[in-house]
Motif scaffolding. Structure first.
Motif, PDB file in Angstrom:
ATOM      1  N   LEU A 140      -2.939 -18.620 -15.369  1.00 50.69           N
ATOM      2  CA  LEU A 140      -3.919 -17.827 -16.113  1.00 50.69           C
ATOM      3  C   LEU A 140      -3.747 -16.347 -15.797  1.00 50.69           C
ATOM      4  O   LEU A 140      -3.603 -15.964 -14.630  1.00 50.69           O
ATOM      5  N   SER A 168       1.721 -14.022 -21.461  1.00 51.23           N
ATOM      6  CA  SER A 168       1.032 -15.301 -21.463  1.00 51.23           C
ATOM      7  C   SER A 168       1.469 -16.171 -22.636  1.00 51.23           C
ATOM      8  O   SER A 168       1.787 -17.358 -22.472  1.00 51.23           O
ATOM      9  N   ASN A 183      -2.538 -19.462 -20.230  1.00 50.72           N
ATOM     10  CA  ASN A 183      -3.522 -18.812 -21.086  1.00 50.72           C
ATOM     11  C   ASN A 183      -3.917 -17.447 -20.544  1.00 50.72           C
ATOM     12  O   ASN A 183      -3.754 -17.174 -19.347  1.00 50.72           O
ATOM     13  N   VAL A 240     -12.597 -19.325 -16.944  1.00 50.83           N
ATOM     14  CA  VAL A 240     -11.373 -19.529 -16.165  1.00 50.83           C
ATOM     15  C   VAL A 240     -11.324 -20.944 -15.602  1.00 50.83           C
ATOM     16  O   VAL A 240     -10.301 -21.628 -15.681  1.00 50.83           O
TER      17      VAL A 240
END
Length: 267
Positions: A140, A168, A183, A240
Motif C-alpha cells: 500500500l 501503485s 493499492n 488501509v
C-alpha cells in the motif's frame, strides 16, 4: 465485517505519529504483528510504548520498533536487515510543506522524491518477491488528494503523490495473478498532530475547538470538501486496514480515496 489479520506481519513506515501511527494501531487491533518505524530510536521507543499501552498486555508482544531513515537507501537497507520479510507493507512515510515553485531548489525536489517516492519503491522492490513466493501479500502506498488536485503552493509535494499513483497502478499490473495486491490510499485534509500544531495559534485566538478550527481551515483551502471537516487519522487507517485484509482480495490497482469528497470527480 470482521477483519482478522492474525498471523500476518505489517510494516508501516513513518508510523511514530499521525496517520502512520493510526494505521499501526489499526493493524494491532486486527491481530497483526506490527513493525513501527521512525527515524530516531527515541521516537520509535515512545510510539511502541504508547501503542503497547493502548493495545494491552496481550497484544503488546506483537509490536516491534525499528529506527531507520527510509528516506535513504541506507535506511531502507537497515529496515530490511532488521525485518527481512513482511506480509503487509504500508509505504506511509512522507514530508510536505508549502513553498513557491520559483523558490524550490533542485536539492529540495530531490529530497521530496527520495523520501516520498523512492522509500516506497525500494521497500516494495525488496519485500514483494517474498510475498509472491508465499502467494499472498499487500503493498500500500499513501498518496494524497494532492496527487490529483495539485496544490499551487506545494507543487513538489503534489508531484510525488502523483508519482505514487503511477507506481501503485503499474506494480499491481506487474504482480497480476500472484495473490499480491497493490493499492494507493488518497487521504484528504486530516487532523493529525502536525495539523493541530499548525492550527494551534489560530485555534487559541478564535476560542473554537480544534475540530471547529480544522473544519474552517478545510472550507477555506478545500471548499470542494463534501464532509465539511477534516478527516480523522483513524478514518484513513480504517481504509488501509481494509485494503490489507483478506476481504479486499479483489481490490488491486486502485486509488482509494479518503478525501472527504475534495476531489470533484465521480471516478
Amino acid at each position: 465485517m470482521h477483519i482478522d489479520l492474525t498471523g500476518k506481519t505489517a510494516i508501516v513506515t513513518g508510523s511514530t505519529a499521525g496517520i502512520g501511527y493510526a494505521i499501526a494501531r489499526g493493524f494491532v487491533q486486527a491481530g497483526a504483528a506490527v513493525v513501527v518505524n521512525g527515524r530516531t530510536e527515541a521516537s520509535v521507543t515512545h510510539a511502541v510504548a504508547r501503542l503497547a499501552n493502548e493495545a494491552g498486555a496481550l497484544a503488546g508482544h506483537r509490536i516491534h520498533g525499528i529506527a531507520a531513515d527510509v528516506g535513504t537507501a541506507e535506511g531502507c537497507a537497515e529496515l530490511v536487515a532488521a525485518q527481512p520479510a513482511t506480509d503487509i507493507l504500508v509505504n506511509n512515510v512522507g514530508i510536505y510543506g508549502p513553498r513557491d515553485f520559483f523558490e524550490i531548489p533542485d536539492a529540495e525536489w530531490t529530497r521530496f522524491f527520495e523520501i516520498n517516492v523512492m522509500s516506497g519503491v525500494r521497500l516494495a522492490r525488496t519485500y514483494a518477491p517474498g510475498m509472491i513466493k508465499r502467494k499472498w501479500g499487500r503493498v500500500l502506498f499513501l498518496s494524497s488528494e494532492s496527487g490529483l488536485n495539485i496544490p499551487a503552493d506545494m507543487i513538489h509535494y503534489g508531484f510525488t503523490k502523483t508519482a505514487l499513483l503511477s507506481i501503485s497502478r503499474g506494480l499491481a499490473k506487474r504482480l497480476a495473478g500472484t495473490g499480491v495486491t497493490v493499492n494507493a490510499i488518497l487521504p484528504g485534509p486530516t487532523l493529525t498532530e502536525g495539523v493541530e500544531a499548525m492550527l494551534k495559534e489560530e485555534q487559541q485566538a478564535s476560542g473554537r475547538t480544534m475540530e471547529e478550527t480544522a473544519a474552517a481551515f478545510v472550507m477555506q483551502h478545500r471548499p470542494s470538501s463534501i464532509i465539511h471537516r477534516a478527516a480523522t487519522a483513524e478514518e484513513v487507517a480504517n481504509m488501509v486496514v481494509y485494503a490489507a485484509s483478506v476481504q479486499a482480495s479483489a481490490t488491486t490497482g486502485a486509488a482509494l480515496r479518503v478525501d472527504g469528497g475534495v476531489v470533484d470527480t465521480i471516478a
